[in-house]
Structure formats: C-alpha cells, structure tokens
Design a protein around this motif. Structure first.
Motif, mmCIF file in Angstrom:
data_model
loop_
_atom_site.group_PDB
_atom_site.id
_atom_site.type_symbol
_atom_site.label_atom_id
_atom_site.label_comp_id
_atom_site.label_asym_id
_atom_site.label_seq_id
_atom_site.Cartn_x
_atom_site.Cartn_y
_atom_site.Cartn_z
ATOM 1 N N SER A 1 -29.715 80.480 -28.849
ATOM 2 C CA SER A 1 -29.226 81.846 -28.886
ATOM 3 C C SER A 1 -28.088 81.860 -27.802
ATOM 4 C CB SER A 1 -30.195 82.902 -28.463
ATOM 5 O OG SER A 1 -30.873 82.567 -27.511
ATOM 6 N N GLY A 2 -27.023 81.294 -28.106
ATOM 7 C CA GLY A 2 -25.792 80.931 -27.055
ATOM 8 C C GLY A 2 -26.092 79.756 -26.440
ATOM 9 N N ARG A 3 -27.244 79.687 -25.679
ATOM 10 C CA ARG A 3 -27.651 78.545 -25.107
ATOM 11 C C ARG A 3 -28.639 77.641 -26.015
ATOM 12 N NH1 ARG A 3 -30.899 78.860 -20.505
ATOM 13 N NH2 ARG A 3 -30.199 76.580 -20.184
ATOM 14 N N PHE A 4 -28.842 76.285 -25.633
ATOM 15 C CA PHE A 4 -29.790 75.418 -26.428
ATOM 16 C C PHE A 4 -31.012 75.339 -25.563
ATOM 17 C CE2 PHE A 4 -27.509 73.456 -30.093
ATOM 18 C CZ PHE A 4 -26.326 74.133 -29.899
ATOM 19 N N LEU A 5 -32.414 75.583 -26.081
ATOM 20 C CA LEU A 5 -33.483 75.329 -25.352
ATOM 21 C C LEU A 5 -34.271 74.260 -26.396
ATOM 22 C CD1 LEU A 5 -35.373 76.128 -22.944
ATOM 23 C CD2 LEU A 5 -36.452 77.879 -24.643
ATOM 24 N N LEU A 6 -34.527 73.083 -25.541
ATOM 25 C CA LEU A 6 -35.078 72.082 -26.357
ATOM 26 C C LEU A 6 -36.550 71.967 -25.690
ATOM 27 C CD1 LEU A 6 -32.596 69.269 -25.793
ATOM 28 C CD2 LEU A 6 -32.388 71.151 -27.630
ATOM 29 N N LYS A 7 -37.663 71.778 -26.713
ATOM 30 C CA LYS A 7 -38.982 71.773 -26.246
ATOM 31 C C LYS A 7 -39.680 70.817 -27.273
ATOM 32 C CE LYS A 7 -40.165 76.272 -24.454
ATOM 33 N NZ LYS A 7 -40.955 77.458 -24.849
ATOM 34 N N ILE A 8 -40.565 69.897 -26.339
ATOM 35 C CA ILE A 8 -41.315 68.950 -27.241
ATOM 36 C C ILE A 8 -42.823 69.416 -26.751
ATOM 37 C CG2 ILE A 8 -41.145 67.141 -25.588
ATOM 38 C CD1 ILE A 8 -41.196 65.347 -27.909
ATOM 39 N N ASP A 9 -43.528 69.554 -27.891
ATOM 40 C CA ASP A 9 -45.037 70.174 -27.765
ATOM 41 C C ASP A 9 -44.863 70.983 -26.685
ATOM 42 O OD1 ASP A 9 -45.768 68.312 -29.698
ATOM 43 O OD2 ASP A 9 -46.520 66.813 -28.258
ATOM 44 N N ASP A 10 -44.099 72.248 -26.930
ATOM 45 C CA ASP A 10 -44.027 73.298 -26.095
ATOM 46 C C ASP A 10 -43.779 73.161 -24.539
ATOM 47 O OD1 ASP A 10 -44.545 75.196 -28.116
ATOM 48 O OD2 ASP A 10 -46.449 74.819 -27.929
ATOM 49 N N SER A 11 -43.198 71.859 -24.026
ATOM 50 C CA SER A 11 -42.612 71.673 -22.859
ATOM 51 C C SER A 11 -41.331 71.506 -22.988
ATOM 52 C CB SER A 11 -43.335 70.410 -22.171
ATOM 53 O OG SER A 11 -44.657 70.174 -22.314
ATOM 54 N N VAL A 12 -40.364 72.075 -22.046
ATOM 55 C CA VAL A 12 -39.016 71.910 -22.006
ATOM 56 C C VAL A 12 -38.620 70.468 -21.827
ATOM 57 C CG1 VAL A 12 -36.809 72.625 -20.912
ATOM 58 C CG2 VAL A 12 -38.685 74.394 -21.117
ATOM 59 N N ILE A 13 -37.681 70.126 -22.446
ATOM 60 C CA ILE A 13 -37.251 68.554 -22.414
ATOM 61 C C ILE A 13 -35.718 68.702 -22.244
ATOM 62 C CG2 ILE A 13 -37.287 68.158 -25.165
ATOM 63 C CD1 ILE A 13 -38.079 64.969 -24.471
ATOM 64 N N SER A 14 -35.104 67.683 -21.362
ATOM 65 C CA SER A 14 -33.577 67.616 -21.549
ATOM 66 C C SER A 14 -33.133 66.776 -22.721
ATOM 67 C CB SER A 14 -33.203 66.830 -20.196
ATOM 68 O OG SER A 14 -33.514 65.483 -20.448
ATOM 69 N N ALA A 15 -31.782 67.180 -22.958
ATOM 70 C CA ALA A 15 -31.237 66.530 -24.351
ATOM 71 C C ALA A 15 -31.495 64.820 -24.077
ATOM 72 C CB ALA A 15 -29.682 66.824 -24.352
ATOM 73 N N THR A 16 -31.010 64.501 -22.577
ATOM 74 C CA THR A 16 -31.005 63.188 -22.546
ATOM 75 C C THR A 16 -32.462 62.410 -22.649
ATOM 76 O OG1 THR A 16 -29.343 63.423 -20.735
ATOM 77 C CG2 THR A 16 -30.710 61.237 -20.606
ATOM 78 N N ASP A 17 -33.540 63.100 -22.382
ATOM 79 C CA ASP A 17 -34.810 62.720 -22.761
ATOM 80 C C ASP A 17 -35.344 62.712 -24.136
ATOM 81 O OD1 ASP A 17 -35.196 62.081 -19.965
ATOM 82 O OD2 ASP A 17 -36.124 64.049 -19.703
ATOM 83 N N LEU A 18 -34.716 63.677 -24.528
ATOM 84 C CA LEU A 18 -34.852 63.699 -26.210
ATOM 85 C C LEU A 18 -34.360 62.766 -26.920
ATOM 86 C CD1 LEU A 18 -36.425 65.592 -28.275
ATOM 87 C CD2 LEU A 18 -34.591 67.163 -28.382
ATOM 88 N N ARG A 19 -32.984 62.227 -26.779
ATOM 89 C CA ARG A 19 -32.552 61.222 -27.446
ATOM 90 C C ARG A 19 -32.993 60.029 -27.019
ATOM 91 N NH1 ARG A 19 -27.472 63.890 -25.197
ATOM 92 N NH2 ARG A 19 -27.316 62.493 -23.511
ATOM 93 N N TRP A 20 -33.749 59.765 -25.880
ATOM 94 C CA TRP A 20 -34.371 58.744 -25.501
ATOM 95 C C TRP A 20 -35.924 58.692 -26.424
ATOM 96 C CZ3 TRP A 20 -33.517 54.158 -23.452
ATOM 97 C CH2 TRP A 20 -34.651 53.150 -22.992
#
Ligand SMILES: Nc1ncnc2c1ncn2[C@@H]1O[C@H](COP(=O)(O)OP(=O)(O)O)[C@@H](O)[C@H]1O
Ligand SMILES: [Mg+2]
Length: 353
Positions: free
Chosen positions: A88-107
């Motif tokens: 919603s304007g910004r991107f909020l990334l979560k994995i199993d309900d914990s916030v994750i950075s784009a770098t960690d998600l790419r990994w």
C-alpha cells in the motif's frame, strides 16, 4: 525449491484467487494482455525483487477501479513457509508472519527472471548483459544489491556535478571502494558463468564461447584499484568535456567471443539464440553451485524467439535440472509441453486438464 501456491489479491488485472503450481515446468499461455506477465511479476515480488522492469512503466499495482489501493500477494513454498507481501504505497514483506528484508527473502527463495530482451543478450545493449551479472550477484552475494544502488546514486551525483562544472574529486574518492568492489564481484561472476557455460556445449558453436568482463572506461591495468584510479586520471578531461562519468561499473560490458571473433557478429541468429539459452542455463547452474539450491526461473516470452529445436533443448535441459519454471508465451501450440499448462484469459488463470 519453489512455490506450491500463490494467491493474488487486488493485483493488476488478475482475478483475486489462489492458484496451485507444479514443482516442475509451468507454462502460461494466453493472448497478449491476458495477464501472463502480471503472474510472473507477482512471483518476482514474492521473492524479494519487486515489480518487473517493463518497456512501458506501469506502476499502478492495485487493480484499477477496485475501490481499494491495498494489494496482497501470498505464496506458499514447498518447505511450507508462507510469504506475504502487502503493498500500500510501501512494500511490507513477511515470512510466516515475521517481517523479512528483500535481501533475506531473495536468499530464502532464489529466483532469476529472463525477459523478452534477454534472448538478444549477445547483440543487444550492454545494459542487458550487466543485468544478468547483477541479478546473479544480488542472489549469491547478499550485500551486492545495496552497494550497487549506493554506487548508482553516487554516479548520479557525479553526473550532476559534471553538468554544473564542479570538481568531482571528493565524489570520486567516495566511489572508489564501491566501484572496485563491484568490479571484483563482476570479474568473479563472469568466471563462474564461463565455467558453467562450458557444460552447455550441446548449445554452443564448435569452438565454444569465451566470456570476459570489459571494465567501463578501463585502461586495462591488471590491478583493479590501480586500474580504476589510472582510468579516472586518463579520462578526467574527457569526462569534464562531455559532462558524463565514463569510468566505472555503470559502463561495464561482457565481451562474448567465439573463435577469436565477437559472437554477436560471427554467429548466425539461430546460434546467437542458442548461446542465449546456454547463458540462462549457466546462470541457473552458477546460482545452484553457490547457493546449494536451484533458482526458480521466470521466463517471459523467451521461447517466442526460438525455433522448435531450441524450445525442446531449453525445456529438456530445465526438466533435467528439476528447477521450478514459470514460462509465459502468447504462442498457441506447445501441445507436447512436458509440464503443466495454464490458460490465462482476461486475468483468469485456469489449469488445463
Ligand atoms: N493495475 C492494473 N489494474 C488492472 N489491469 C491492469 C493493471 N496494470 C496492468 N493492467 C492490465 O493487465 C493486462 C495484462 O498485462 P500483461 O500481464 O502484461 O499481459 P500479457 O503478459 O498476458 O500480455 C494489460 O492489458 C494491462 O492493461
Ligand atoms: Mg507479457
């Protein structure tokens, strides 16, 4: 490694619902404008890369006239983890309900995307070849993406200073460690690609292909730091006159040769396309070698440029690698495609029975 399901909510023209995918090859067919690239884009966002770079920039991700601007994408990985991206304007990334950075998600879930232009990687602009290096490095060297964006910001500042006829001495000093680090990383990834492409000899001309990094504006000194500093000194006057920074990674290229000649000139169109496939496979193998996991591949209209044999070679090689693939094509046919087929029509995705 891959996505077992993806749910779209209020994303572009896609119907809001969940789709199940196969761990192997997924082929998306449908006429132009049906929503195939939007599906690939959703997966690209779910794996930490953000929207796809398209020719025409269309930043509006929420479905037009839906009455809400909030988008949610949900993906389930085969390890059962759930990735959620709220936009919603910004991107909020979560994995199993914990916030994750784009770098960690790419990994976590490595994804490589190949767009229609990538089939012309041999003869197209240098930016396509740099994109290949940057995409692989952003996966295998986690700090790379951030440092590259710092470097690009610095180069924009330097360009502004040159326009204003100001001294660039200080910004050059700030850029030196970033530029030389990026050159080192790119040298390494070109070596990795050179090594992995040798194994795709069934796609290459008889003499094979030779890859090397051409450092932007370099005076070709062996030592990278020395090369950068010398190149800056040699090109200082030229940069001042043309008011553009011409030394550094933003001007790099990969030289692709066969039998001592530039492959873009020496090879027929058919062979150039085969070398492009070989590069896709080499990138896939290189990422797997470094990360211990095969990346998921997003292939947007890349088969449109291939003849029947090229398509067969590509899909057979991908099947052998047990890599999850999402391939989009507007072409009809593909009856004997060795995976699951989905028809996309006006934002609706249907699995072919
Ligand atoms: N935010 C949006 N809301 C609704 N439709 C959109 C939005 N953004 C793009 N589209 C539409 O999505 C359609 C499908 O796009 P795309 O996935 O690129 O098609 P394909 O790859 O199948 O040719 C386009 O016709 C475009 O107008
Ligand atoms: Mg498309």
């Amino acid at each position: 490694m891959g996505f077992t399901r993806v749910r779209f909510n209020n994303f572009r023209n896609l119907e809001s619902r969940e789709i199940r995918w196969t761990p192997g090859l997924n082929l998306l067919t449908g006429v132009n404008g049906s929503g195939k690239t939007n599906i690939l884009e959703a997966i690209n966002i779910l794996s930490g890369w953000g929207p796809l770079e398209r020719g025409t920039k269309s930043f509006s991700l929420p479905t037009w006239n839906s009455g809400t601007t909030e988008v949610q994408l949900t993906g389930q990985l085969d390890g059962e983890e759930i990735i959620k991206v709220k936009i919603s304007g910004r991107f909020l990334l979560k994995i199993d309900d914990s916030v994750i950075s784009a770098t960690d998600l790419r990994w976590k879930i490595p994804v490589l995307s190949f767009l229609p232009n990538d089939m012309a990687i041999l003869e197209g602009a240098a930016s396509f070849r740099r994109r290949l290096l940057d995409m692989i490095l952003s996966l295998i060297v986690p700090p790379y993406a951030l440092r590259l964006s710092d470097y690009r910001r610095g180069i924009r500042q330097k360009a502004a200073m040159l326009k204003q006829e100001k001294s660039t001495e200080i910004i050059d000093r700030v850029l030196t460690p970033l530029a030389t680090w990026i050159w080192k990383m790119r040298e390494e990834v070109v070596l990795l690609l050179s090594d992995c492409i040798k194994e795709q000899d069934f796609l290459l001309p008889e003499k094979g292909v030779f890859l090397c990094l051409k450092r932007g504006g370099s005076v070709q000194s062996e030592n990278i730091e020395e090369d950068y500093n010398l190149s800056l000194i040699r090109n200082r006057e030229k940069e001042r006159v043309i008011k553009m920074p011409i030394v550094g990674p933003h001007r790099d290229d990969i030289i692709i040769k066969t039998d001592g000649k530039l492959a873009a000139c020496a090879l027929s169109r058919g062979f150039r396309r085969r070398v492009a496939i070989a590069l896709i496979l080499a990138a896939t193998d290189g990422v797997k070698r470094k990360m211990g996991r095969a990346p998921v591949l997003l292939l947007d209209e890349v088969t449109a440029e291939l003849d029947l044999e090229g398509k067969e070679l590509l899909f057979r090689s991908l099947l052998e690698r047990k890599t999850q693939v999402f391939a989009a094509t507007a072409e009809p046919g593909a009856e004997d495609f060795p995976g699951e087929r989905y028809t996309v029509s006006d934002g609706r995705v249907m699995k072919n029975e």
